[in-house]
Design a protein around this motif. Structure first.
Motif: not given
Ligand code: MN
Length: 210
Positions: A5-13
């Motif tokens: 799954f492609q995460i639609p937010y950044t790792f810091t989000a």
């Protein structure tokens, strides 16, 4: 073949609730490894074209024990983390609204009663595993907990998960160390109930086979 799954937010989000280092390690190391190992085992077993939910619900059809175990552990890890990351969002938190909010209230009495009950299951899971909110055969909501990377699809009870809480230490140890309860409280700030409601709607309307 199975695609992470492609995460639609950044790792810091999801900071400060879920820290960036945990997110990055969880996604690029743990989840990526489950995905690769699932693909390797599924190709060897000749089942890489199966829909993942259907595959996990019929593990006994894989005759080779080592491949069956590899697909159970890594296929579970693949599926469970796809669901986990998809139901988290920097815009999450709060309570389910609208029709799904009413379904939750009817099932558990109140959102806070639901939160208490799933948190109790998550706290009570000894070692590594998951706590789950699922839809049962009669389209009622049901709570459960599983060990390791198992999930309700594997149990032949007809439960289809719509939200899962990862309680492996890798999900929280960098920020919360042994304080699983603190992680659980924080996680509820980034759960997308809109996504969970969409998962519920897909199952109840029959759009998702597994
Ligand atoms: Mn995990």
């Amino acid at each position: 073949m199975y695609t992470q799954f492609q995460i639609p937010y950044t790792f810091t989000a999801l900071e400060p609730h879920i820290d960036a280092q945990t997110m990055e390690t969880h996604y690029t190391k743990h989840h990526a490894a489950y995905t690769k190992n699932l693909n390797d085992a599924a190709l060897k077993a000749g089942v890489a074209d199966r829909e993942i939910g259907a595959l996990l619900a019929s593990l006994s059809s894989i005759p080779d024990e080592a491949l069956r175990t590899a697909i159970r552990n890594n296929g579970g890890g693949f599926y469970n983390h796809n669901l986990y990351f998809d139901t988290l969002s920097p815009n999450g938190g709060g309570q389910p609204q609208g029709a799904f909010g009413s379904v939750m209230d009817k099932a558990f009495g109140s959102f806070s009663a639901f939160q208490d009950e799933i948190s109790r299951l998550a706290m009570g899971r000894f070692g590594s595993g998951w706590a789950w909110l699922s839809v049962d055969r009669d389209h009622n909501l049901a709570l459960s907990s599983t060990a390791n990377q198992d999930n309700p699809l594997m149990e032949s009870k007809g439960f289809k998960p719509i939200f899962g809480i990862d309680v492996w230490e890798h999900a929280y140890y960098l920020k919360y160390q042994n304080r699983r309860a603190d992680y659980l409280r924080a996680l509820f700030n980034v759960v997308s109930w809109q996504k969970v409601a969409e998962n519920y709607d897909k199952i109840v309307s029959g759009l998702r086979a597994a």
